[in-house]
Design a protein around this motif. Structure first.
Motif, short mmCIF file in Angstrom:
data_model
loop_
_atom_site.label_atom_id
_atom_site.label_comp_id
_atom_site.label_asym_id
_atom_site.label_seq_id
_atom_site.Cartn_x
_atom_site.Cartn_y
_atom_site.Cartn_z
N ALA A 1 42.38 -47.92 -2.75
CA ALA A 1 41.37 -48.96 -2.53
C ALA A 1 40.24 -48.47 -1.64
O ALA A 1 39.14 -49.05 -1.63
N GLU A 2 40.47 -47.42 -0.86
CA GLU A 2 39.44 -46.85 0.01
C GLU A 2 38.53 -45.87 -0.73
O GLU A 2 37.51 -45.42 -0.18
N MET A 3 38.87 -45.50 -1.95
CA MET A 3 38.09 -44.53 -2.73
C MET A 3 36.79 -45.18 -3.19
O MET A 3 36.77 -46.34 -3.59
N GLY A 4 35.72 -44.40 -3.15
CA GLY A 4 34.41 -44.93 -3.53
C GLY A 4 34.40 -45.58 -4.90
O GLY A 4 33.78 -46.64 -5.10
N MET A 5 35.08 -44.97 -5.85
CA MET A 5 35.13 -45.49 -7.22
C MET A 5 35.72 -46.90 -7.26
O MET A 5 35.18 -47.81 -7.90
N TYR A 6 36.85 -47.10 -6.57
CA TYR A 6 37.52 -48.39 -6.63
C TYR A 6 36.81 -49.44 -5.79
O TYR A 6 36.83 -50.63 -6.12
N LYS A 7 36.16 -49.03 -4.72
CA LYS A 7 35.38 -50.00 -3.95
C LYS A 7 34.23 -50.54 -4.81
O LYS A 7 33.94 -51.74 -4.80
N GLU A 8 33.59 -49.65 -5.56
CA GLU A 8 32.50 -50.09 -6.42
C GLU A 8 33.02 -50.92 -7.59
O GLU A 8 32.38 -51.89 -8.02
N LEU A 9 34.18 -50.55 -8.13
CA LEU A 9 34.77 -51.33 -9.22
C LEU A 9 35.07 -52.76 -8.76
O LEU A 9 34.87 -53.71 -9.53
#
Length: 540
Positions: free
Chosen positions: A70-78
């Motif tokens: 959840a801290e990964m940029g991809m998932y934060k943007e998702l």
């Protein structure tokens, strides 16, 4: 693409998701979602999806710098795009502990909404997981609510064959490697600076490897005046990954096929020849004395400590990783790809690492999920145009920018500080260097393989034919327990004897006894099960 973890990324998708997850899916296959059907199947306003629980193993490159995906940029943007907050559930990074947790989870009455794993390994295969009422069959849901994945499977029937069960069930949102360039990422590597110092050519045959390794052992290529060089490091796990060195004899460490006839490598006469060679190398100090007990940190220390001459490794998590770690410490350090060795000069290598379009990893929707339709729409986003950019690269402006219509990683992502691997740098933004439910693009790969040595490795390691590799077959429900019972014991014995034969604890004169014991343990029945599975796969 970390040294001992053969998990690599996925990504090539094509749609937009401008609305929240409740509206992310379109029966027309276009970019916008237009609403649809509620989770109970009745027409009307779609259920609003706001939260998902998602079980997935965490890659070490991410675990080194975050507690949850959840801290990964991809998932934060998702989450910003879809309005869906994901509660990731990560098992321990240790493979055995993760497997144990998975098994415990699967006998529970309450499962996470989404479970991402290698479903080929489920006892009885993914069809059994459906029959066990653990995950749902996705054929109709994908047909109605996943236009991006549906289109992809229609355009690539060979991909669809690889992610469909023998009974015709679709069961996951798969990780796909979109092109040839992203399917080859592992092979033998050697210190070119050591070869140059000793006036040696890159080895291509087993005999040439012996000559080179002897020179590494005896001629002080690291120049410290000590006999501390370790010519070659490889482990049982390396042998199992597409058979570097072992493949020179035309076999592998498990099941393979010749003209659609299944065989088992570790009982073939050629396997004894391989063991005899490795026993000689071990006795002469050419193999790392620690090869029986793999340790990633110890391996890193030996490589960066200028002790190690050669090892099978990954392109990003090996050649690229160590180039970056050593660029300030030792500018002469030069780890390069070597061809998969053969027995005779000029022979074409049969065995080498090359993945199929899928590796069996994907995200399934559990029967505990109260919103399967909206979850399908959420997962389908990754296979659309905007989702593809997000999953392959991360968030625009933070990880990449568009140049001439193409995504280009920002300099700070491509050039991390010394001591930080490129894979770790990417892991802050995306999962493309291991796996996820999306399509990995060639464009990503050619940026990830930024160094000339890495691009040369892709070319060199792509040479083997791979003609004997088994596809991703699965046993039936009835075959599964018998197969697991047979192979659990055989694999344990095979691995134990692999070490004993090479280290000299078991005389090679006892090889025939070893083969007879494996035969007595039921290998012929296991071969028949694999043959039946191969025949069914070929009929899909």
């Amino acid at each position: 693409m970390v040294k001992r973890s053969k998990k690599i990324g996925t990504a090539l998708l094509a749609t937009t998701l401008a609305l929240s997850l409740a509206a992310c899916g379109s029966s027309s296959g276009g970019d916008q979602a237009k609403g649809g059907t509620s989770a109970d199947g009745k027409s009307g306003e779609p259920a609003k999806l706001t939260h998902l629980t998602y079980w997935v193993s965490m890659h070490s490159a991410a675990a080194a710098q975050m507690k949850t995906y959840a801290e990964m940029g991809m998932y934060k943007e998702l989450e910003n795009i879809t309005g869906v907050k994901v509660d990731f559930q990560h098992p321990p990074t240790d493979a055995a502990q993760a497997a144990e947790q998975f098994n415990l989870m699967m006998v529970s009455d309450k499962l996470p909404d989404v479970i991402e794993t290698s479903w080929i390994g489920y006892p009885g295969g993914p069809e059994k997981a459906i029959q066990d009422n653990k995950i749902i069959k996705l054929n109709d849901l994908i047909d109605q609510y996943a236009p991006n994945l549906k289109k992809l499977l229609e355009e690539h029937p060979d991909w669809k064959k690889q992610v469909t069960t023998d009974d015709g069930s679709l069961y996951m949102f798969p990780f796909f490697r979109g092109g040839e360039k992203v399917r080859v990422f592992y092979g033998p590597a050697i210190r070119q600076d050591w070869l140059d110092k000793l006036g040696l050519q890159k080895p291509t045959t087993i005999d040439e490897w012996y000559t080179v390794l002897k020179a590494f052992k005896e001629k002080d290529p690291n120049g410290n005046g000590k006999a501390d060089e370790i010519p070659l490091y490889f482990t049982k796990d390396d042998v199992g990954i597409d058979a570097p060195f072992l493949g020179a004899w035309g076999i592998n460490y498990g099941f393979y096929q010749v003209d659609n006839q299944v065989k088992y490598g570790p009982i073939q006469p050629e396997y004894k020849e391989f063991l005899t060679t490795m026993n000689k190398w071990y006795k002469e100090g050419l193999l790392d004395k620690d090869f029986a007990a793999p340790n990633d940190k110890l391996f890193d220390a030996k490589m960066t400590g200028n002790q190690l001459g050669a090892a099978p490794t990954y392109n990003g998590g090996g050649i690229g990783k160590y180039a970056n770690l050593m660029k300030d410490k030792d500018p002469t350090f030069n780890l390069v790809a070597a061809p998969y060795p053969v027995l005779n000069k000029g022979d074409k290598a049969i065995w080498g690492q090359k993945d199929f379009a899928t590796n069996g990893i994907g995200a399934a929707i559990s029967t505990s999920n109260p919103n399967p339709i909206e979850t399908v729409k959420w997962l389908d986003y990754a296979y659309g145009e905007k989702g593809s950019l997000l999953f392959n690269y991360g968030k625009e402006g933070e990880a990449y920018k568009m140049e001439n219509g193409k995504p280009v990683f920002l300099p700070e992502v491509l050039n991390p500080p010394s001591g930080v691997s490129l894979q770790q740098s990417f892991a802050k933004h995306n999962r493309s260097t291991w796996s996820a439910p999306f399509v990995l693009s060639d464009d990503f790969q050619m940026q990830y393989l930024a160094l000339p040595n890495q691009r040369e490795a892709l070319e060199i390691w792509s040479q083997p034919t791979g003609e004997r590799k088994m596809p991703l077959v699965t046993p039936t429900k009835d075959e599964s327990s018998q197969y697991a019972s047979i192979m659990t014991d055989i694999n344990t014995y095979r691995d134990e004897m692999f070490l004993k034969f090479i280290m000299g604890a078991e005389p090679l004169d006892n090889f025939d006894k070893y083969v007879k014991k494996i035969e007595a343990m039921g290998i012929e029945d296991a071969i028949k099960i694999q043959q039946a599975a191969l025949d069914r796969f070929n009929k899909r």
